[in-house]
Motif scaffolding. Sequence first.
Motif, PDB file in Angstrom:
ATOM      1  N   ARG A  15       0.816  -1.215   0.000  1.00 22.77           N
ATOM      2  CA  ARG A  15       0.000   0.000   0.000  1.00 22.77           C
ATOM      3  C   ARG A  15       0.854   1.270   0.000  1.00 22.77           C
ATOM      4  N   GLU A  18       0.170   5.246  -1.406  1.00 16.14           N
ATOM      5  CA  GLU A  18      -1.267   5.469  -1.547  1.00 16.14           C
ATOM      6  C   GLU A  18      -1.760   6.628  -0.705  1.00 16.14           C
ATOM      7  N   ALA A  68      -8.103  -1.288   1.095  1.00 14.13           N
ATOM      8  CA  ALA A  68      -7.162  -0.605   0.220  1.00 14.13           C
ATOM      9  C   ALA A  68      -6.870  -1.458  -1.000  1.00 14.13           C
ATOM     10  N   SER A  70      -4.911  -3.430  -3.777  1.00 15.97           N
ATOM     11  CA  SER A  70      -3.656  -4.166  -3.705  1.00 15.97           C
ATOM     12  C   SER A  70      -2.986  -4.171  -5.069  1.00 15.97           C
ATOM     13  N   PHE A 112       3.172  -0.519   4.187  1.00 10.15           N
ATOM     14  CA  PHE A 112       2.510   0.780   4.077  1.00 10.15           C
ATOM     15  C   PHE A 112       3.476   1.876   4.477  1.00 10.15           C
ATOM     16  N   THR A 116      -2.507   3.586   7.524  1.00 11.72           N
ATOM     17  CA  THR A 116      -3.282   2.689   6.662  1.00 11.72           C
ATOM     18  C   THR A 116      -4.472   2.137   7.435  1.00 11.72           C
TER      19      THR A 116
END
Length: 288
Positions: A15, A18, A68, A70, A112, A116
């Motif tokens: 992630r 993002e 989230a 992937s 991440f 997250t």
Amino acid sequence: MKWEGNRESDNVEDRRGEGGGGGFSLGGGSLSLGTVAIAVVASLLFGVNPLSVLSMLGGGQPAQVQQAPSHPPANDQMTNFVRTVLADTEDTWTELFRAQGRNYVKPKLVLFSGSTPTACGTGQSATGPFYCPGDSKVYIDLSFYRLMQQRFHVSGEFAQAYVLAHEVGHHVQHLLGISDKVDQVRRRSSEVESNALSVRLELQADCFAGVWANHANQARNILEQGDVETALKAASAIGDDALQRQARGEVVPDSFTHGTSAQRVRWFTRGIETGQISACNTFEARQL
């Protein structure tokens, strides 16, 4: 640590990139980095879960969890390393569970940066690596490994692998029903008693990390000279007494939630020396 060329796990969710690197979102709101810092200090000094503190500071509203997207992990060396370590834990625990007539359900590793969403609330890199039993995922911001070097003066790939193996150890506890039983008892306990149970849970995860290392080395000869020493140094650096002494100059044993440096070293050592799950019963141990 010898890991190049070994199998890499595909059970990784990347992630990074993002967004969500600035604040800590809870209940649709946003908490500043200053608020996050308060939560982290509270967790170190008083043994409070940072996510719980952040929830209270955010008005007590539960975190809004969104799935989230992937995408395949990057192909950098650190990503390849954690994918390889994860694969090694998968192979080891699959065999250990099979030997007991059980089925090992693999956890997913989430990479991440910043913050997250998780089934346990919004996770933040400031809390360090963590496991969420609600979604059976291990979360890590790989910048934590730089923190290990800068703050704790701990380096080495096996020390980094120990951190990941410890979180996988929590997944093993979840699969065996240990963590659920502990949580039930903690809800009926005083704060001091709850902290003491948390210590035993964390020390068992350290021991499970050692069990993994024992079997992984037997099967794949991963250890090199000095590797065990670096892992023991990491375990010692993140003991409650060491962290509290560094943060406030004094130690408050009743607030411990992870165990002292000596205890963490002792239980990881027990796991790596015996390779036995049964040797990790911290809950019946008279002396930790």
